[in-house]
Motif scaffolding. Structure first.
Motif, PDB file in Angstrom:
ATOM      1  N   PRO A 133       0.819  -1.214   0.000  1.00 58.44           N
ATOM      2  CA  PRO A 133       0.000   0.000   0.000  1.00 58.44           C
ATOM      3  C   PRO A 133       0.855   1.268   0.000  1.00 58.44           C
ATOM      4  O   PRO A 133       0.371   2.349  -0.284  1.00 58.44           O
ATOM      5  CB  PRO A 133      -0.809  -0.114   1.285  1.00 58.44           C
ATOM      6  N   HIS A 134       2.150   1.113   0.277  1.00 60.92           N
ATOM      7  CA  HIS A 134       3.026   2.276   0.353  1.00 60.92           C
ATOM      8  C   HIS A 134       3.603   2.650  -1.010  1.00 60.92           C
ATOM      9  O   HIS A 134       3.540   3.801  -1.428  1.00 60.92           O
ATOM     10  CB  HIS A 134       4.166   1.981   1.347  1.00 60.92           C
ATOM     11  N   CYS A 135       4.163   1.641  -1.726  1.00 60.67           N
ATOM     12  CA  CYS A 135       4.804   1.955  -3.008  1.00 60.67           C
ATOM     13  C   CYS A 135       4.096   1.310  -4.188  1.00 60.67           C
ATOM     14  O   CYS A 135       4.376   1.647  -5.337  1.00 60.67           O
ATOM     15  CB  CYS A 135       6.268   1.527  -2.993  1.00 60.67           C
ATOM     16  N   GLY A 136       3.191   0.346  -3.943  1.00 56.75           N
ATOM     17  CA  GLY A 136       2.433  -0.266  -5.021  1.00 56.75           C
ATOM     18  C   GLY A 136       3.135  -1.418  -5.712  1.00 56.75           C
ATOM     19  O   GLY A 136       2.618  -1.941  -6.691  1.00 56.75           O
ATOM     20  N   GLN A 137       4.280  -1.849  -5.229  1.00 60.57           N
ATOM     21  CA  GLN A 137       5.009  -2.957  -5.853  1.00 60.57           C
ATOM     22  C   GLN A 137       4.431  -4.292  -5.407  1.00 60.57           C
ATOM     23  O   GLN A 137       3.871  -4.411  -4.325  1.00 60.57           O
ATOM     24  CB  GLN A 137       6.496  -2.893  -5.484  1.00 60.57           C
ATOM     25  N   ASN A 138       4.588  -5.303  -6.267  1.00 59.04           N
ATOM     26  CA  ASN A 138       4.087  -6.631  -5.969  1.00 59.04           C
ATOM     27  C   ASN A 138       5.092  -7.363  -5.077  1.00 59.04           C
ATOM     28  O   ASN A 138       6.292  -7.338  -5.333  1.00 59.04           O
ATOM     29  CB  ASN A 138       3.883  -7.398  -7.273  1.00 59.04           C
ATOM     30  N   ASN A 139       4.619  -8.027  -4.019  1.00 56.74           N
ATOM     31  CA  ASN A 139       5.444  -8.749  -3.062  1.00 56.74           C
ATOM     32  C   ASN A 139       4.932 -10.174  -2.927  1.00 56.74           C
ATOM     33  O   ASN A 139       3.782 -10.460  -3.260  1.00 56.74           O
ATOM     34  CB  ASN A 139       5.389  -8.072  -1.685  1.00 56.74           C
ATOM     35  N   PRO A 140       5.759 -11.105  -2.425  1.00 59.43           N
ATOM     36  CA  PRO A 140       5.262 -12.452  -2.156  1.00 59.43           C
ATOM     37  C   PRO A 140       4.135 -12.408  -1.119  1.00 59.43           C
ATOM     38  O   PRO A 140       4.109 -11.531  -0.254  1.00 59.43           O
ATOM     39  CB  PRO A 140       6.476 -13.205  -1.595  1.00 59.43           C
ATOM     40  N   PRO A 141       3.209 -13.352  -1.167  1.00 63.55           N
ATOM     41  CA  PRO A 141       2.042 -13.282  -0.282  1.00 63.55           C
ATOM     42  C   PRO A 141       2.365 -13.458   1.197  1.00 63.55           C
ATOM     43  O   PRO A 141       1.625 -12.978   2.047  1.00 63.55           O
ATOM     44  CB  PRO A 141       1.133 -14.406  -0.768  1.00 63.55           C
ATOM     45  N   ASP A 142       3.460 -14.104   1.559  1.00 62.72           N
ATOM     46  CA  ASP A 142       3.756 -14.309   2.974  1.00 62.72           C
ATOM     47  C   ASP A 142       4.742 -13.284   3.530  1.00 62.72           C
ATOM     48  O   ASP A 142       5.288 -13.466   4.604  1.00 62.72           O
ATOM     49  CB  ASP A 142       4.292 -15.728   3.192  1.00 62.72           C
ATOM     50  N   SER A 143       4.980 -12.174   2.823  1.00 68.48           N
ATOM     51  CA  SER A 143       5.933 -11.145   3.265  1.00 68.48           C
ATOM     52  C   SER A 143       5.350 -10.333   4.407  1.00 68.48           C
ATOM     53  O   SER A 143       4.170 -10.026   4.434  1.00 68.48           O
ATOM     54  CB  SER A 143       6.262 -10.176   2.130  1.00 68.48           C
ATOM     55  N   LEU A 144       6.220  -9.997   5.355  1.00 70.49           N
ATOM     56  CA  LEU A 144       5.821  -9.096   6.433  1.00 70.49           C
ATOM     57  C   LEU A 144       6.199  -7.658   6.119  1.00 70.49           C
ATOM     58  O   LEU A 144       5.599  -6.720   6.637  1.00 70.49           O
ATOM     59  CB  LEU A 144       6.477  -9.519   7.744  1.00 70.49           C
TER      60      LEU A 144
END
Length: 146
Positions: free
Chosen positions: A4-15
């Motif tokens: 929500p901060h930068c809009g980049q895609n991350n793995p689903p289990d990332s903290l």
């Protein structure tokens, strides 16, 4: 999962976001916790590249230096000459010779054992001096008694 901060895609289990480091924590009801708003003046950051070390060149094994056998033999003979009164003179003479050869060979062939050779020469020289002194004193004693 999108940050929500930068809009980049991350793995689903990332903290945390792998690009900007923003917290991706969830509540119990699967909603995001509030995060500070994104600064519109800073561009999104790319992820840091993995730190890589340059490959090390293969190293040759270190071969220990060989100890010169003549230097060791000269040192041993010098010690034997101290403790053997009947063969001490011959052992001391051989100790001086072998220790001298050991010193010259260890210097010439880049070997260890120069210290053994020096110690052999010193001890053998003292023993030879002692035997020569004893021979002179015995000769004087015999000449005086005759």
């Amino acid at each position: 999962m999108f940050c929500p901060h930068c809009g980049q895609n991350n793995p689903p289990d990332s903290l945390f976001c792998t690009y900007c480091g923003a917290c991706l924590n969830y509540d119990d009801n699967n909603s995001f916790q509030p995060t500070p708003p994104m600064n519109p003046y800073t561009p999104p950051q790319a992820p840091y590249p993995p730190y890589q070390y340059p490959p090390y060149p293969p190293m040759a094994p270190v071969k220990p230096k060989q100890t010169n056998p003549c230097a060791i033999a000269g040192f041993v003979l010098s010690l034997v000459s101290v403790f053997l009164p009947w063969f001490g003179f011959v052992c001391a003479l051989l100790g001086v010779i072998l220790s001298g050869v050991g010193i010259s060979q260890s210097t010439r062939l880049d070997q260890d054992g120069k210290g053994f050779g020096i110690a052999g020469v010193i001890v053998s020289s003292f023993v030879l001096f002692f035997y020569v002194l004893v021979i002179i004193l015995v000769a004087i004693g015999i000449s005086v008694s005759i």
